[in-house]
Design a protein around this motif. Structure first.
Motif, PDB file in Angstrom:
ATOM      1  N   SER A   5      36.452  41.786  43.314  1.00 47.83           N
ATOM      2  CA  SER A   5      36.657  40.888  44.443  1.00 47.83           C
ATOM      3  C   SER A   5      37.888  39.990  44.348  1.00 47.83           C
ATOM      4  N   VAL A   6      38.399  39.727  43.153  1.00 49.35           N
ATOM      5  CA  VAL A   6      39.563  38.843  43.004  1.00 49.35           C
ATOM      6  C   VAL A   6      40.829  39.664  43.217  1.00 49.35           C
ATOM      7  N   SER A   7      41.723  39.192  44.066  1.00 48.39           N
ATOM      8  CA  SER A   7      42.911  39.984  44.396  1.00 48.39           C
ATOM      9  C   SER A   7      44.181  39.496  43.707  1.00 48.39           C
ATOM     10  N   VAL A   8      44.243  38.218  43.308  1.00 50.74           N
ATOM     11  CA  VAL A   8      45.436  37.732  42.607  1.00 50.74           C
ATOM     12  C   VAL A   8      45.422  38.268  41.177  1.00 50.74           C
ATOM     13  N   PRO A   9      46.568  38.238  40.480  1.00 49.00           N
ATOM     14  CA  PRO A   9      46.580  38.671  39.078  1.00 49.00           C
ATOM     15  C   PRO A   9      45.490  37.968  38.272  1.00 49.00           C
ATOM     16  N   LEU A  10      44.817  38.742  37.405  1.00 46.72           N
ATOM     17  CA  LEU A  10      43.646  38.247  36.685  1.00 46.72           C
ATOM     18  C   LEU A  10      43.781  38.540  35.196  1.00 46.72           C
ATOM     19  N   VAL A  11      43.591  37.517  34.369  1.00 43.32           N
ATOM     20  CA  VAL A  11      43.531  37.714  32.919  1.00 43.32           C
ATOM     21  C   VAL A  11      42.150  37.302  32.437  1.00 43.32           C
ATOM     22  N   LEU A  12      41.735  37.887  31.319  1.00 39.90           N
ATOM     23  CA  LEU A  12      40.420  37.618  30.751  1.00 39.90           C
ATOM     24  C   LEU A  12      40.546  36.889  29.431  1.00 39.90           C
ATOM     25  N   LYS A  40      42.275  28.539  35.117  1.00 36.59           N
ATOM     26  CA  LYS A  40      41.268  29.090  34.210  1.00 36.59           C
ATOM     27  C   LYS A  40      39.891  28.614  34.636  1.00 36.59           C
ATOM     28  N   CYS A  41      38.958  29.561  34.797  1.00 35.75           N
ATOM     29  CA  CYS A  41      37.637  29.215  35.303  1.00 35.75           C
ATOM     30  C   CYS A  41      36.571  30.101  34.662  1.00 35.75           C
ATOM     31  N   PRO A  42      35.288  29.696  34.784  1.00 31.01           N
ATOM     32  CA  PRO A  42      34.222  30.387  34.072  1.00 31.01           C
ATOM     33  C   PRO A  42      33.446  31.429  34.873  1.00 31.01           C
ATOM     34  N   GLY A  98      44.951  28.760  46.726  1.00 30.98           N
ATOM     35  CA  GLY A  98      46.340  29.190  46.721  1.00 30.98           C
ATOM     36  C   GLY A  98      46.964  29.361  45.354  1.00 30.98           C
ATOM     37  N   VAL A  99      46.161  29.405  44.285  1.00 32.17           N
ATOM     38  CA  VAL A  99      46.741  29.604  42.960  1.00 32.17           C
ATOM     39  C   VAL A  99      47.410  30.972  42.890  1.00 32.17           C
ATOM     40  N   ASP A 100      48.335  31.117  41.964  1.00 31.45           N
ATOM     41  CA  ASP A 100      49.096  32.357  41.850  1.00 31.45           C
ATOM     42  C   ASP A 100      48.395  33.404  40.992  1.00 31.45           C
ATOM     43  N   ALA A 101      47.490  32.967  40.141  1.00 26.57           N
ATOM     44  CA  ALA A 101      46.752  33.880  39.269  1.00 26.57           C
ATOM     45  C   ALA A 101      45.506  33.164  38.773  1.00 26.57           C
ATOM     46  N   VAL A 102      44.597  33.935  38.214  1.00 31.18           N
ATOM     47  CA  VAL A 102      43.345  33.376  37.699  1.00 31.18           C
ATOM     48  C   VAL A 102      43.102  33.886  36.283  1.00 31.18           C
ATOM     49  N   ALA A 103      42.662  32.992  35.412  1.00 24.15           N
ATOM     50  CA  ALA A 103      42.157  33.366  34.095  1.00 24.15           C
ATOM     51  C   ALA A 103      40.651  33.165  34.122  1.00 24.15           C
ATOM     52  N   ALA A 159      41.203  47.061  25.797  1.00 24.23           N
ATOM     53  CA  ALA A 159      39.988  47.205  26.602  1.00 24.23           C
ATOM     54  C   ALA A 159      40.085  46.400  27.889  1.00 24.23           C
ATOM     55  N   ALA A 160      40.636  45.185  27.804  1.00 20.43           N
ATOM     56  CA  ALA A 160      40.788  44.361  29.003  1.00 20.43           C
ATOM     57  C   ALA A 160      41.726  45.030  29.999  1.00 20.43           C
ATOM     58  N   LEU A 161      42.823  45.595  29.509  1.00 18.62           N
ATOM     59  CA  LEU A 161      43.761  46.289  30.387  1.00 18.62           C
ATOM     60  C   LEU A 161      43.130  47.551  30.974  1.00 18.62           C
ATOM     61  N   ALA A 162      42.365  48.278  30.153  1.00 17.55           N
ATOM     62  CA  ALA A 162      41.685  49.478  30.652  1.00 17.55           C
ATOM     63  C   ALA A 162      40.670  49.125  31.727  1.00 17.55           C
ATOM     64  N   LEU A 163      40.062  47.947  31.590  1.00 16.34           N
ATOM     65  CA  LEU A 163      39.097  47.497  32.585  1.00 16.34           C
ATOM     66  C   LEU A 163      39.775  47.245  33.929  1.00 16.34           C
ATOM     67  N   GLY A 164      41.063  46.897  33.887  1.00 19.64           N
ATOM     68  CA  GLY A 164      41.808  46.606  35.105  1.00 19.64           C
ATOM     69  C   GLY A 164      42.415  45.221  35.138  1.00 19.64           C
ATOM     70  N   ALA A 165      42.184  44.426  34.086  1.00 22.98           N
ATOM     71  CA  ALA A 165      42.770  43.087  34.013  1.00 22.98           C
ATOM     72  C   ALA A 165      44.275  43.192  33.811  1.00 22.98           C
ATOM     73  N   ASP A 166      44.982  42.110  34.129  1.00 21.77           N
ATOM     74  CA  ASP A 166      46.437  42.080  33.995  1.00 21.77           C
ATOM     75  C   ASP A 166      46.898  41.504  32.663  1.00 21.77           C
ATOM     76  N   GLY A 167      45.962  41.061  31.838  1.00 22.02           N
ATOM     77  CA  GLY A 167      46.321  40.498  30.548  1.00 22.02           C
ATOM     78  C   GLY A 167      45.156  39.733  29.970  1.00 22.02           C
ATOM     79  N   VAL A 168      45.439  39.001  28.903  1.00 23.83           N
ATOM     80  CA  VAL A 168      44.410  38.196  28.243  1.00 23.83           C
ATOM     81  C   VAL A 168      44.935  36.791  28.005  1.00 23.83           C
ATOM     82  N   VAL A 169      44.011  35.839  27.926  1.00 26.41           N
ATOM     83  CA  VAL A 169      44.335  34.478  27.504  1.00 26.41           C
ATOM     84  C   VAL A 169      43.573  34.224  26.212  1.00 26.41           C
ATOM     85  N   MET A 170      44.260  33.678  25.214  1.00 27.27           N
ATOM     86  CA  MET A 170      43.694  33.516  23.889  1.00 27.27           C
ATOM     87  C   MET A 170      43.911  32.096  23.392  1.00 27.27           C
TER      88      MET A 170
END
Length: 337
Positions: free
Chosen positions: A178-185, A132-134, A146-151, A197-208
């Protein structure tokens, strides 16, 4: 009250990565990220992360991991490894990973500092890591590690959103180029419409996180939960901006006192005394219900809550609303002459 196994949901790279029904992650919640809440989200079809830093020792963490295994009936869940800004405060990180792997945990979330020192031990142990990063810069750096996904979180995130000044959906739109690994917002997400909306944007999910502050299983006093509900989406403010350590929190007396001290010129963490210590919040706010007495990490998403409900009910409502919003959007798509 859990979603039906056959209810509509969404298939993304993140549901594949974690083996979950819904593209919804409960991120690490310091002090509150324990087995009761995490298991409830997992049982409802999401993924949750027990916050290792919440526990006084590796053995205490181990005990809660075993409790979570029992509560989930053996379903997978995760562990959050939050790295502090001070290197000497991260001495236990490798012990947390070791204990988690020994207890069968294979899903990890990291936050705070760079994840480089975590990737090897986790992946060599058969685990996967989402960091998870800002900012997009940090996301690309984590990807190179080498992380498997990014939040990716925006400025609305409860807790420490970093120095990034961009809101969640601007940040996400930028990252998806620019990010190619799975991405959640994450950050400010508290409704199913925002998930859609996040999925429509192209994200793979959300973190809450903040939306689940008022869940029945969250180990905080009901007085705090009622305060969050009453505060609404405008109930959070930022503190520590002048120390380059922005912290989004509940607007209460303790937070306003921190702001007063900042305005008077205080620029060292130590000079705030116990006002900003998590031990104060744990005892006075979460345990005793004195909602003015300590700093409570909270974003505006908490204000979407209208009552105290089980976490499974919250997940069901979020996903149901996201499905309905997606259907509504599809109905608006027409072929132009």
């Amino acid at each position: 009250m859990h979603p039906s196994q056959h209810a509509p949901s969404f298939h993304t790279r993140i549901t594949d990565l974690f083996g979950i029904r819904h593209p919804l992650l409960l991120g690490g919640m310091h002090i509150l990220g324990e087995s009761g809440l995490v298991a409830a989200v997992v049982n409802a079809g999401g993924m949750g992360f027990i916050t290792a830093r919440s526990f006084p020792s590796p053995d205490a963490l181990r005990a809660d991991l075993r409790r979570c295994h029992a509560l989930t009936g053996g379903q997978p869940f995760g562990v959050n490894i939050t790295l502090a800004r001070r290197a000497d405060a991260n001495a236990a990180a490798q012990d947390w990973i070791r204990v988690a792997l020994q207890e069968g945990v294979r899903h990890f979330e990291s936050a705070g500092g760079p994840p480089g020192e975590l990737v090897g031990p986790i992946q060599q142990g058969g685990g996967i890591l989402i960091h998870k990063c800002p900012s997009v810069r940090h996301a690309l750096s984590a990807e190179r590690c080498g992380v498997d996904a990014v939040a990716l979180v925006g400025m609305e995130e409860g807790g420490h959103p970093g120095a990034n000044p961009l809101p969640t959906f601007v940040n996400g739109a930028h990252a998806l180029q620019s990010v190619s690994v799975p991405l959640v917002l994450g950050g400010g997400i508290g409704t199913g419409r925002q998930i859609a909306a996040a999925l429509a944007l192209g994200a793979d999910g959300v973190v809450m996180g903040s939306r689940f502050m008022v869940a029945a299983e969250t180990a905080a006093h009901d007085a705090l939960k009622r305060r969050i509900i009453a505060s609404g989406v405008n109930g959070s403010i930022t503190i520590m901006d002048s120390l380059s350590d922005t912290w989004r929190v509940l607007d209460n007396a303790a937070a306003r006192e921190v702001r007063r001290l900042e305005a008077s010129g205080v620029r060292r963490h130590a000079d705030f005394g116990d006002l900003i210590l998590s031990s104060r919040t744990r005892e006075k706010v979460y345990r005793d219900g004195d909602v003015e007495a300590g700093i409570v990490s909270l974003g505006p998403a908490g204000g979407f809550a209208d009552d105290i409900h089980p976490a499974g009910w919250i997940v069901e409502r979020l996903i149901g609303d996201a499905v309905e919003a997606t259907r509504s959007l599809g109905q608006r798509l027409v072929a132009l002459p």
